[in-house]
Design a protein around this motif. Structure first.
Motif, short mmCIF file in Angstrom:
data_model
loop_
_atom_site.label_atom_id
_atom_site.label_comp_id
_atom_site.label_asym_id
_atom_site.label_seq_id
_atom_site.Cartn_x
_atom_site.Cartn_y
_atom_site.Cartn_z
N MET A 48 0.83 -1.18 0.00
CA MET A 48 0.00 0.00 0.00
C MET A 48 0.87 1.24 0.00
O MET A 48 2.01 1.23 0.45
CB MET A 48 -0.90 0.03 1.23
N ASN A 49 0.32 2.29 -0.44
CA ASN A 49 1.02 3.55 -0.50
C ASN A 49 0.95 4.20 0.88
O ASN A 49 -0.12 4.53 1.37
CB ASN A 49 0.38 4.45 -1.56
N PRO A 50 2.11 4.41 1.56
CA PRO A 50 2.06 4.98 2.90
C PRO A 50 1.63 6.45 2.91
O PRO A 50 1.23 6.97 3.94
CB PRO A 50 3.50 4.84 3.41
N LYS A 51 1.68 7.11 1.76
CA LYS A 51 1.30 8.51 1.71
C LYS A 51 -0.21 8.70 1.71
O LYS A 51 -0.69 9.78 1.99
CB LYS A 51 1.89 9.17 0.47
N VAL A 52 -0.95 7.64 1.35
CA VAL A 52 -2.40 7.74 1.30
C VAL A 52 -2.94 7.64 2.72
O VAL A 52 -2.76 6.65 3.40
CB VAL A 52 -3.01 6.63 0.43
N THR A 53 -3.55 8.70 3.15
CA THR A 53 -4.17 8.69 4.48
C THR A 53 -5.66 8.82 4.30
O THR A 53 -6.15 9.58 3.49
CB THR A 53 -3.65 9.86 5.35
N SER A 54 -6.37 8.03 5.06
CA SER A 54 -7.82 8.09 4.96
C SER A 54 -8.36 8.78 6.20
O SER A 54 -8.12 8.35 7.31
CB SER A 54 -8.40 6.68 4.83
N GLU A 55 -9.03 9.85 5.97
CA GLU A 55 -9.63 10.60 7.07
C GLU A 55 -11.01 10.04 7.34
O GLU A 55 -11.84 9.93 6.45
CB GLU A 55 -9.72 12.08 6.70
N VAL A 56 -11.23 9.69 8.58
CA VAL A 56 -12.51 9.14 8.96
C VAL A 56 -13.46 10.31 9.21
O VAL A 56 -13.21 11.18 10.04
CB VAL A 56 -12.37 8.27 10.23
N SER A 57 -14.54 10.31 8.48
CA SER A 57 -15.53 11.35 8.62
C SER A 57 -16.47 11.00 9.76
O SER A 57 -16.66 9.83 10.09
CB SER A 57 -16.32 11.49 7.32
N LYS A 58 -17.06 12.00 10.35
CA LYS A 58 -18.01 11.74 11.43
C LYS A 58 -19.32 11.18 10.88
O LYS A 58 -20.13 10.66 11.62
CB LYS A 58 -18.27 13.01 12.24
N PHE A 59 -19.50 11.23 9.55
CA PHE A 59 -20.70 10.71 8.93
C PHE A 59 -20.52 9.28 8.39
O PHE A 59 -21.45 8.73 7.81
CB PHE A 59 -21.15 11.61 7.79
N ASP A 60 -19.33 8.68 8.57
CA ASP A 60 -19.09 7.34 8.04
C ASP A 60 -20.05 6.32 8.64
O ASP A 60 -20.56 5.44 7.94
CB ASP A 60 -17.64 6.91 8.27
#
Length: 122
Positions: free
Chosen positions: A1-13
């Motif tokens: 996986m690409n370590p630069k890709v960050t997934s921000e968890v939204s409060k609406f998930d």
């Protein structure tokens, strides 16, 4: 996986996943409820519900991570060195021969043990 890709968890998930679950449940219940309708209409309706549920799921952090995983997997598949036709045929031939030899061995062992048991039992 690409370590630069960050997934921000939204409060609406959580809400989005709830919508996905409700859409899937509505598809299942609707398919059962409208069982007397044409199969074509039910399949089209289920595909539409699945597309909407998939679209909502891909809007979540995990959905985006899954999409990224799929893209990276596609890139990794391009790097695979696939065997040539000759290598494939040779490997297949070796497997077939090995299966036949083991099969004959097991058949002989089974016949021998069957003969021994029938001799002992009478």
């Amino acid at each position: 996986m690409n370590p630069k890709v960050t997934s921000e968890v939204s409060k609406f998930d959580g809400f989005k996943w709830l919508v996905v679950v409700l859409l899937v449940a509505a598809g299942v219940v609707g398919n059962s409820y409208y069982a007397d309708q044409s199969l074509l209409y039910r399949v089209v309706a289920l595909l539409a519900v699945a597309l909407v549920a998939g679209f909502v799921a891909f809007q979540t952090a995990k959905g985006k991570a899954f999409f990224t995983l799929c893209k990276e997997s596609k890139n990794e598949i391009r790097k695979v060195v696939w065997p040539t036709r000759q290598e494939t045929l040779q490997t297949t031939a070796m497997v077939v021969v090995a299966v036949l030899v083991i099969g004959l061995f097991l058949w002989g062992l089974d016949s021998l043990l069957g003969w021994v048991v029938s001799s002992v039992i009478g």
